[in-house]
Design an enzyme around this catalytic site. Sequence first.
Site, PDB file in Angstrom:
ATOM      1  N   HIS B 183       1.048  -1.005   0.022  1.00  0.00           N
ATOM      2  CA  HIS B 183       0.067   0.267   0.189  1.00  0.00           C
ATOM      3  C   HIS B 183       0.436   1.171   0.295  1.00  0.00           C
ATOM      4  CE1 HIS B 183      -3.739   1.871   0.278  1.00  0.00           C
ATOM      5  NE2 HIS B 183      -2.654   2.799   1.633  1.00  0.00           N
ATOM      6  N   ARG B 285      -8.553   1.041 -16.228  1.00  0.00           N
ATOM      7  CA  ARG B 285      -8.702  -0.075 -16.082  1.00  0.00           C
ATOM      8  C   ARG B 285     -10.035   0.374 -15.795  1.00  0.00           C
ATOM      9  NH1 ARG B 285      -4.316   2.053 -12.924  1.00  0.00           N
ATOM     10  NH2 ARG B 285      -2.103   0.979 -12.888  1.00  0.00           N
ATOM     11  N   ARG B 321      -8.407  -1.591 -20.932  1.00  0.00           N
ATOM     12  CA  ARG B 321      -8.946  -3.374 -20.206  1.00  0.00           C
ATOM     13  C   ARG B 321     -10.127  -3.505 -20.197  1.00  0.00           C
ATOM     14  NH1 ARG B 321      -5.040  -4.014 -15.147  1.00  0.00           N
ATOM     15  NH2 ARG B 321      -6.816  -3.716 -14.263  1.00  0.00           N
ATOM     16  N   GLU B 410       0.607 -11.457 -20.280  1.00  0.00           N
ATOM     17  CA  GLU B 410       0.874 -11.532 -18.587  1.00  0.00           C
ATOM     18  C   GLU B 410       1.734 -12.614 -18.224  1.00  0.00           C
ATOM     19  OE1 GLU B 410      -2.183  -8.525 -16.399  1.00  0.00           O
ATOM     20  OE2 GLU B 410      -3.159  -9.785 -18.515  1.00  0.00           O
ATOM     21  N   ASN B 433       4.037  -6.464 -14.449  1.00  0.00           N
ATOM     22  CA  ASN B 433       3.464  -7.318 -13.405  1.00  0.00           C
ATOM     23  C   ASN B 433       3.025  -8.061 -12.922  1.00  0.00           C
ATOM     24  OD1 ASN B 433       4.056  -4.776 -13.027  1.00  0.00           O
ATOM     25  ND2 ASN B 433       1.951  -3.602 -11.568  1.00  0.00           N
ATOM     26  N   ASP B 434       2.093  -8.475 -14.135  1.00  0.00           N
ATOM     27  CA  ASP B 434       1.434 -10.247 -13.705  1.00  0.00           C
ATOM     28  C   ASP B 434       3.242 -11.005 -14.584  1.00  0.00           C
ATOM     29  OD1 ASP B 434      -0.001 -10.022 -12.028  1.00  0.00           O
ATOM     30  OD2 ASP B 434      -2.014  -9.942 -13.826  1.00  0.00           O
ATOM     31  N   ARG B 444       2.623 -11.474  -6.245  1.00  0.00           N
ATOM     32  CA  ARG B 444       3.171 -10.420  -6.055  1.00  0.00           C
ATOM     33  C   ARG B 444       2.351  -9.149  -4.756  1.00  0.00           C
ATOM     34  NH1 ARG B 444      -0.213  -7.723 -10.668  1.00  0.00           N
ATOM     35  NH2 ARG B 444      -0.539  -6.251  -9.859  1.00  0.00           N
ATOM     36  N   CYS B 481       2.625  -1.737 -20.132  1.00  0.00           N
ATOM     37  CA  CYS B 481       1.621  -1.055 -19.621  1.00  0.00           C
ATOM     38  C   CYS B 481       1.435  -1.425 -17.789  1.00  0.00           C
ATOM     39  CB  CYS B 481       0.177  -0.908 -19.731  1.00  0.00           C
ATOM     40  SG  CYS B 481      -0.176  -2.910 -19.392  1.00  0.00           S
TER      41      CYS B 481
END
Lengths: 93, 555
Positions: B183, B285, B321, B410, B433-434, B444, B481
Amino acid sequence: MEGQAMVERTVRIGSTHGLHARPAKLFTQAAAASGATVRIAKAGGKAVNAASILGVISLGIDHGDDVTLSVDGDNAEAVLDELEAFLAADHDA
Amino acid sequence: MELRGIGIGQGVAVGTVVRMEEPLREPASTLSALSPDQEGARLDEALAAVAAELNSRGAAAGGDAKDVLEAQAMMAEDPTLRDDLSARLAEGKTAERATHEAFAAFRDMLRELGGYMAERAADLDDVSQRVVAQLQGLPAPGVPNPGHPFVLVARDLAPADTALLDLGQVLGLITTEGGPTSHTAILAREKSIVAVVGVAGAADLVDGDEVVVDAAGSVVISAPTDADKRAAEERITARAARAAAPLAPGALADGTRVPLLANLGNADGAAQAVQLGAEGVGLFRTEFLFLGSGSAPTVQRQQREYARMLREFPGKKVVVRALDAGADKPLAFLNDAEEENPALGLRGLRSLRASEDILREQLTALARAEAETDAEVWVMAPMVSTVEETRYFVTLAHELGLRTAGVMVEVPALALLADKALQAADFASIGTNDLTQYTLAADRMLGSVASFQDPWHPAVLRLVQEVGTAGQQHGKPVGICGEAAADPLLAVVLVGLGATTLSMSPSALADVRESLSRFTLPQARDLAAAALAADGAASARAAAAEAAAASTTTE
């Protein structure tokens, strides 16, 4: 003063967001500074010590609510005048 | 001394440390060994000390903060509360336990009142913790507010903490725990706060220590020398100059265009993104419309929300997306099955395909929103694993009126078959990220394996290269992205691997734009080759940095 009667008055709350945070703090300070015993209640509700910020906040007083102030002590009328004027004003303006 | 962690963003800050103490444990409800009067005397002393401290901080802070702090001081010395406390002490409770219980009772009452009153509940918790800390001779916990700019050191920040934090006063953030997707890290990216997370060595920093927080270098320098501080100040000035530089479209030194796009969650951030030079949206998103609702929103409502975003980007590209539910973002109406392993479960396109009506409605709403605005809508499916899934999604999107349909890469399987996938799709966008999570097999969301979540890993870069090469072969655009695109040096490497656009948090645009402008396309390819040849994430980063230094000095 010995034998002076308790005085009471009903006031409509002027602050836009009611008696929370800053207005509640200022009102509580004024009530404590008066030296008199001041109690405040919402119409039909229980009365709390007006010098207690937690008591005042816990009443959940909103803009436009009618509250009853009661003052016991020296200069009760003068104290009442002062606190009534405070409650009727808009402190969020 | 250098303390290593994971830097978020590219900033540098110099300041003095203020620690955020951990919340205290709930005081035990054992009976006191002291008399109620003795406990009462301890309590009065603590209440007075806390009130005095709050009042003096209020006087120092001034403004709105003064009112809040004075109100808190009054809560500490409140007569109604004191009556309640006396009653609890008379039952034989300790001052600590009585304080905990009495404040909690008032807090619950305020919560029930709701609205403005409920907002005061956190103030009460803070006072309660301060009084208990005072009684126990411990430092006061909670979000600090020293009244001057500071570097915050914490274990990790909870959303409730950050809501209370005066960000205007925070020069930098250091956490001892938490990874790049914590966070704290998300907050730091969103608000452009200089942050280094997961700095285990920061546990020894104390209030008043001077530090240099170097997010670009993923390091915290404790007790910095004058030279360290001077170097940091120079970088702060240089970065401010970059941020103030005129906005030019993203391009390499030789003029090769690399459009820089924004990752956005809803239309509210659009104006700011445009101001920071976003040339469109690379990742819109759409979960915000669906989260927290028991059923999918209507086509009309979706159309309205999509159009609101599209209107902010007339004549520009907005890559949308399709709903990415599952794993960390479960949606009951799409998938309410308990999964042992949600990251490998029915998520992304898999769950949309299982509820095709929801996918059809979303694509229909997008096509209609595009028709009523001047933006150019591209749509892409999340979590696509096979070429067959690629064909399915692209065909459906075309059928429902969307001209440009692509896939997110991904999953390593799709990256390896990118040449086939890009025959079917109009474009690909790599979600780093993925892709990193799946390539390194490291969740993650899990702090204990956060060190694996590094997109510099050559295994990840090889997969990016597969996709980049396939894009060139078929003449199809390949975007990035994920957060990798926000790393200025890695951005150059990604372009060298064949990425044609980069999309990132808007706060990263200025640094990436400046970095791209320092390298030609052949140089970017050299950097990419150097990173690909490494055997790990750290050595890939070092190799690219070395190649970058060499190419900029030989110009």
